[in-house]
Scaffold this active site. Sequence first.
Site, PDB file in Angstrom:
ATOM      1  N   TYR A  31      11.536  -4.312   9.933  1.00 19.19           N
ATOM      2  CA  TYR A  31      12.898  -3.804   9.751  1.00 19.19           C
ATOM      3  C   TYR A  31      13.385  -2.996  10.952  1.00 19.19           C
ATOM      4  CZ  TYR A  31      12.451  -5.140   4.823  1.00 19.19           C
ATOM      5  OH  TYR A  31      12.272  -5.840   3.665  1.00 19.19           O
TER       6      TYR A  31
ATOM      7  N   LYS B 142      -1.500  -9.500   5.716  1.00 17.46           N
ATOM      8  CA  LYS B 142      -1.619 -10.956   5.857  1.00 17.46           C
ATOM      9  C   LYS B 142      -2.508 -11.201   7.070  1.00 17.46           C
ATOM     10  CE  LYS B 142      -0.356 -15.114   4.608  1.00 17.46           C
ATOM     11  NZ  LYS B 142      -0.972 -15.736   3.437  1.00 17.46           N
TER      12      LYS B 142
ATOM     13  N   ASP C 125       0.016 -12.422  -0.436  1.00 17.24           N
ATOM     14  CA  ASP C 125       0.328 -13.469  -1.424  1.00 17.24           C
ATOM     15  C   ASP C 125      -0.554 -13.313  -2.652  1.00 17.24           C
ATOM     16  OD1 ASP C 125      -1.595 -14.016   0.483  1.00 17.24           O
ATOM     17  OD2 ASP C 125      -1.171 -16.155   0.630  1.00 17.24           O
TER      18      ASP C 125
ATOM     19  N   ASP D  55       8.437  -3.426   0.408  1.00 16.87           N
ATOM     20  CA  ASP D  55       9.772  -3.626  -0.162  1.00 16.87           C
ATOM     21  C   ASP D  55       9.698  -4.657  -1.287  1.00 16.87           C
ATOM     22  OD1 ASP D  55      12.475  -3.643  -0.527  1.00 16.87           O
ATOM     23  OD2 ASP D  55      12.999  -4.512   1.407  1.00 16.87           O
TER      24      ASP D  55
ATOM     25  N   ASP E 212       9.487  -4.051  -5.757  1.00 16.81           N
ATOM     26  CA  ASP E 212      10.479  -4.623  -6.680  1.00 16.81           C
ATOM     27  C   ASP E 212       9.777  -5.445  -7.754  1.00 16.81           C
ATOM     28  OD1 ASP E 212      12.561  -3.518  -5.223  1.00 16.81           O
ATOM     29  OD2 ASP E 212      13.774  -5.344  -5.298  1.00 16.81           O
TER      30      ASP E 212
END
Length: 377
Positions: A149, A196, A228, A252, A256
């Site tokens: 970001y 990852k 994942d 992020d 959620d």
Amino acid sequence: MNFSIALVPGDGIGPEVIAPATEILDAIGDIYGHVFHYVELEAGGKAIDSAGEPLPQETLEAAKQCDALLLGAVGGPRWETLPGHLRPERALLGLRSGLGVFANLRPAVLLPQLKDACPLKDEVLAASHPEGKPTFDLLIVRELTGGLYFGTRGRSEDGKTAFDTETYSWMEVERVLRAGYAAATVRRKKLCIVDKANVLESSRFWREVAAVVSKDYPDIETSYLYVDNCAMQLIRAPGQFDVIVTSNLFGDILSDEASVLTGSIGMLPSASLGSPQDPLAKNGHPMGMYEPIHGSAPDIAGQDRANPLATILSAAMMLRYSFGLEKEAHAVEAAVSAVLDAGLRTQDIARRTSTPGSEKIVGTKAMGAAVLKELSR
Ligand code: NAD
């Protein structure tokens, strides 16, 4: 004691959820003898309308002078077609980096009163819980001021290629890992680093830093999981997690996902903390930015339908982390719990299969008023 709070109600449901939170803070002030002084500031869509930019310099400078910042939410369809650097959400990135709040703490707890609002079956929940209970209590620590970001981004000259860059320095990874270990120390002493590393160099770098930092926390069990797999495990077996530490992007998305398991995004508070050694820290407590994890919910804005509990619980986190007022924070959390015990529910946390008489559906204002009444008992 006196505390100054930068208040950014923002857009959409932001002002609706901030209003009860400040009433509750004022009640805490009356009960425990503190004074909360609010400095109301504009950011996001409102600031674009009035000042032509999502984060006016005056807003950031005024926020830096305060002891902490409480934010509702920013954004909405009205500003969605603006170019990236003028979008309301830019204000969030600017505030987070400007205030140096790099560790975003997002607790995801399934409260017993809201068990029916969780989409997972009891047996799925119980299977991964250490004591076989149909619940979970995890904390996601998301790195907030680095990574994708904040990395270099752009387009090729012909406009046919676009790129964003994931960049992390040793210092950025180390300080967020230490924030995660500090949290794990006072919880169940398990820390899972989510990355990852099978594909990304930046993830392999996180693991190198973790290999060094983890030596300072021998009583914490450190584990690693690919993102994942983590996304899957959160749904398959959430009870296995205590503290998850991860990058800005992965945090992020995963938080959620975790919020849905708690019943509603309207229940989840967050605290974004700097270091207690930063120049903006006050009285040994870190600068903090506190906000619900939900957005401005334009679909329900102005209808008295928003759940204010995530913002009220964010205010409780502010009392705890930036003001060191543990007793007061606990009083707010206990009042929320009591109101839920009494069966009050905003629409988003109402039972999917209703049992007549056991729940009362209320709006934003009535939910805030009920918490206030409970506090003043
Ligand atoms: P959202 O979180 O605003 O809404 C997602 C869904 O959850 C909607 O159905 C909404 O009605 C519901 N919801 C959210 N908060 C609720 C609450 N307190 N009570 C009851 N229901 C609630 O996410 P979105 O729709 O993707 O985004 C809407 C706008 O908010 C966009 O402009 C987005 O960029 C912005 N946004 C801002 C923040 C922030 O300010 N921190 C975070 C996320 C999104």
